[in-house]
Design a protein around this motif. Structure first.
Motif, PDB file in Angstrom:
ATOM      1  N   SER A   1     -11.301  11.333  -0.902  1.00 19.03           N
ATOM      2  CA  SER A   1      -9.923  10.858  -0.743  1.00 19.03           C
ATOM      3  C   SER A   1      -8.996  11.489  -1.772  1.00 19.03           C
TER       4      SER A   1
ATOM      5  N   VAL B   1     -12.094   7.911  -4.532  1.00 20.51           N
ATOM      6  CA  VAL B   1     -10.787   8.090  -5.178  1.00 20.51           C
ATOM      7  C   VAL B   1     -10.895   8.688  -6.576  1.00 20.51           C
TER       8      VAL B   1
ATOM      9  N   ARG C   1       1.946   1.943  -3.511  1.00 23.30           N
ATOM     10  CA  ARG C   1       0.824   2.457  -4.307  1.00 23.30           C
ATOM     11  C   ARG C   1       0.527   3.913  -3.971  1.00 23.30           C
ATOM     12  N   LEU C   2       0.613   4.264  -2.675  1.00 25.51           N
ATOM     13  CA  LEU C   2       0.394   5.658  -2.303  1.00 25.51           C
ATOM     14  C   LEU C   2       1.477   6.531  -2.907  1.00 25.51           C
TER      15      LEU C   2
ATOM     16  N   ASN D   1      -5.453   4.909   5.196  1.00 21.25           N
ATOM     17  CA  ASN D   1      -5.931   4.085   4.091  1.00 21.25           C
ATOM     18  C   ASN D   1      -7.378   3.672   4.348  1.00 21.25           C
TER      19      ASN D   1
ATOM     20  N   GLY E   1      -7.841   6.716   0.975  1.00 22.22           N
ATOM     21  CA  GLY E   1      -8.059   5.409   0.390  1.00 22.22           C
ATOM     22  C   GLY E   1      -9.412   5.262  -0.264  1.00 22.22           C
TER      23      GLY E   1
ATOM     24  N   VAL F   1      -6.464   2.651  -0.904  1.00 20.84           N
ATOM     25  CA  VAL F   1      -5.225   2.556  -1.683  1.00 20.84           C
ATOM     26  C   VAL F   1      -5.058   1.088  -2.053  1.00 20.84           C
TER      27      VAL F   1
ATOM     28  N   ARG G   1       0.621   7.270  -6.386  1.00 21.00           N
ATOM     29  CA  ARG G   1      -0.496   8.218  -6.493  1.00 21.00           C
ATOM     30  C   ARG G   1      -0.035   9.645  -6.211  1.00 21.00           C
TER      31      ARG G   1
ATOM     32  N   PRO H   1       0.812  -1.226   0.000  1.00 26.34           N
ATOM     33  CA  PRO H   1       0.000   0.000   0.000  1.00 26.34           C
ATOM     34  C   PRO H   1       0.839   1.266   0.000  1.00 26.34           C
TER      35      PRO H   1
END
Length: 495
Positions: A462, A456, A29-30, A231, A253, A255, A33, A26
């Motif tokens: 988010s 998202v 992935r963050l 998240n 999130g 995420v 982003r 995670p």
């Protein structure tokens, strides 16, 4: 003539996490982003050498830097256990001091090395099992933010535990107090909804190290008062995100991997690069199954099921009469209790691309240990859950699934912590069968998928929170130096 102020450095985010897969994925992935929301920024990712080595096994030296397909620089630090920490071969009592000392020194060297190249770090983001990271950030004059990778509800429970409610929580969790405990800002929580850590009362407990690390974290939070990224998303945990007013908790999130599963560099699971032929096998098998007919079973990358639990699981799955895809670790499959060749109604594999599996129309429910990453992946794809929590935050996640979301059911275990075959069959039918209850659970799952997607999407709660964080980190009016806050019009750091 007035000399103009020097321009601020290019925004440079340093993400730091411990080497566990459930933390790396995670956080990575963050990081991707953040880079996508701020294209002018640099992003560096740092985990311990043992994790970095598994992510990039072809490096000539395990601590060499690497750049992934998304353009993120990976620069490892050392926690003093470069071959990995094992509770069976290492002394858990010495882990904390050794990891903290080595981590501080080597992460500081990473930051100095980046600055020497003309790319000083301007913001550090860290996860909860490396609570020493804010000290390094502070020493380099850089603000730090915590990425909380568990539910906001768990953050609230832990905060209260370390701020005067430890005795009440431990008494409730151990069955020597009331059946519920009341905490500020939270609904009454039953014993089975509490994270397992709050039940620990002795330093001899095998998970006492985790309690120690959490204590260090919350002491650090009280000192540094960082922004906390969580998240989760606002519709899911609106009250819990506001249950600890001492901190600003921002939901960013879920995420989770992209809808395409693991095909993009921001989605891929670097710790488990899959074999193409293996993926083709189980995905082709899923393609032969009707919509929402398959039971998917996985208990994550850490837990191993004992022989009795494996047999009960096998018998329970067979008793449902439904096709199933069961992820069993090598240790489990090695004794013959789980065959990778599958059986008449099911397929057993050692690992799979979970995001891709959960996105497949054939999957009708997910039998899970309720790790937060897995739960959010299921929520984001509208798959109902059968919750079989084991430890740490998982009991609280199961409470969220069953009581707060209505998107699944929680399995009841026997005195040995085993879900018996009849109970497994009952739970699967409760989410996949006919009738009002299964229909309502599936409808709730579909609704939560919509809400997660909205959070998202551009303009979602988010997405706005993450964009605001990335923008504020690029141009900030304050940052800590030596434990104090210094204010400037623009962020300009000397590291």
């Amino acid at each position: 003539m007035e000399v103009p102020a020097p321009p601020p450095p290019q925004p440079h985010f340093l993400f730091v996490t411990n080497p566990m897969q459930g933390h790396i994925n995670p956080t990575r992935r963050l990081a991707a982003r953040v880079m996508a929301s701020n294209p002018c920024a640099r992003v560096t990712f740092s985990t311990a050498v043992s994790g970095h080595r598994r992510m990039f096994p072809s490096l000539s030296r395990p601590d060499d830097e690497a750049i992934d397909a998304a353009g993120v620089l990976h620069a490892p630090f050392s926690d003093g256990f470069d071959d990995g920490f094992s509770s069976t071969t290492h002394d858990a009592g010495t882990y904390r001091a050794r990891a903290f000392a080595a981590g501080r020194d080597t992460l500081s060297a990473v930051a100095s090395r980046l600055a020497a190249r003309g790319h000083p770090v301007t913001r550090v983001v860290y996860t909860f099992l490396v609570p020493w990271v804010p000290d390094v950030a502070c020493a380099h004059g850089v603000p730090a933010s915590l990425f909380w990778i568990q539910p906001a509800a768990v953050f609230a429970v832990y905060y209260r535990y370390f701020h005067g409610h430890d005795a009440d929580l431990a008494a409730c969790a151990n069955g020597i107090g009331g059946d519920t405990v009341s905490l500020p800002g939270m609904p009454p929580l039953k014993r089975e909804a509490l994270p397992s850590v709050v039940s620990i009362t002795s330093p001899e407990h095998r998970h006492y190290l985790l309690l120690d690390l959490l204590r260090d974290l919350f002491l650090s939070l009280d000192e540094h008062k960082p922004r906390v990224l969580v998240n989760t998303f606002d519709d899911l945990e609106h009250d819990a995100l506001r249950a600890v007013p001492e901190f600003e908790l921002a939901a960013v999130g879920p995420v989770v991997p992209d809808e395409d599963g693991g095909s993009s560099p921001t989605s891929a699971d670097l710790l488990h690069p899959e074999e193409q032929n293996a993926r083709d096998t189980y995905m082709a098998w899923l393609d032969t199954k009707p919509a929402r007919s398959v039971v998917y079973v996985s208990f994550g990358s850490v837990l191993s099921l004992n022989n009795r639990q494996e047999e009960e699981m096998r018998q329970g799955l067979e008793a449902t009469g439904r096709p199933y895809l069961w992820v069993a670790r090598k240790a489990a499959a090695g004794d013959g209790s789980a065959s990778p060749d599958g059986c008449a109604e099911g397929m057993v594999v050692e690992w799979c691309d979970q995001a891709r599996v959960l996105s497949h129309a054939a999957v009708g429910c997910f039998v899970t240990h309720c790790g937060w990453n897995s739960t959010l992946e299921s929520v984001a794809r509208g798959v109902p859950l059968v919750a079989v929590p084991q430890w740490t935050d998982q009991p609280t996640v199961a409470w969220l699934v069953e009581e707060r979301m209505g998107a699944g059911v929680r399995a009841r275990v026997d005195g040995e912590g085993v879900i018996e075959r009849g109970e497994l069959r009952r739970c699967v039918e409760a989410v996949m069968g006919d009738g009002e209850v299964p229909t309502a659970i599936r409808a709730q799952s579909d609704r939560w998928r919509e809400l997660a997607s909205e959070a998202v999407a551009p303009g979602g709660t988010s997405e706005r929170n993450l964009r605001a964080f990335a923008s504020a980190a690029a141009v900030s009016s304050e940052y800590p130096v030596g434990g104090r806050v210094r204010r400037r019009g623009l962020l300009y750091l000397h590291i």
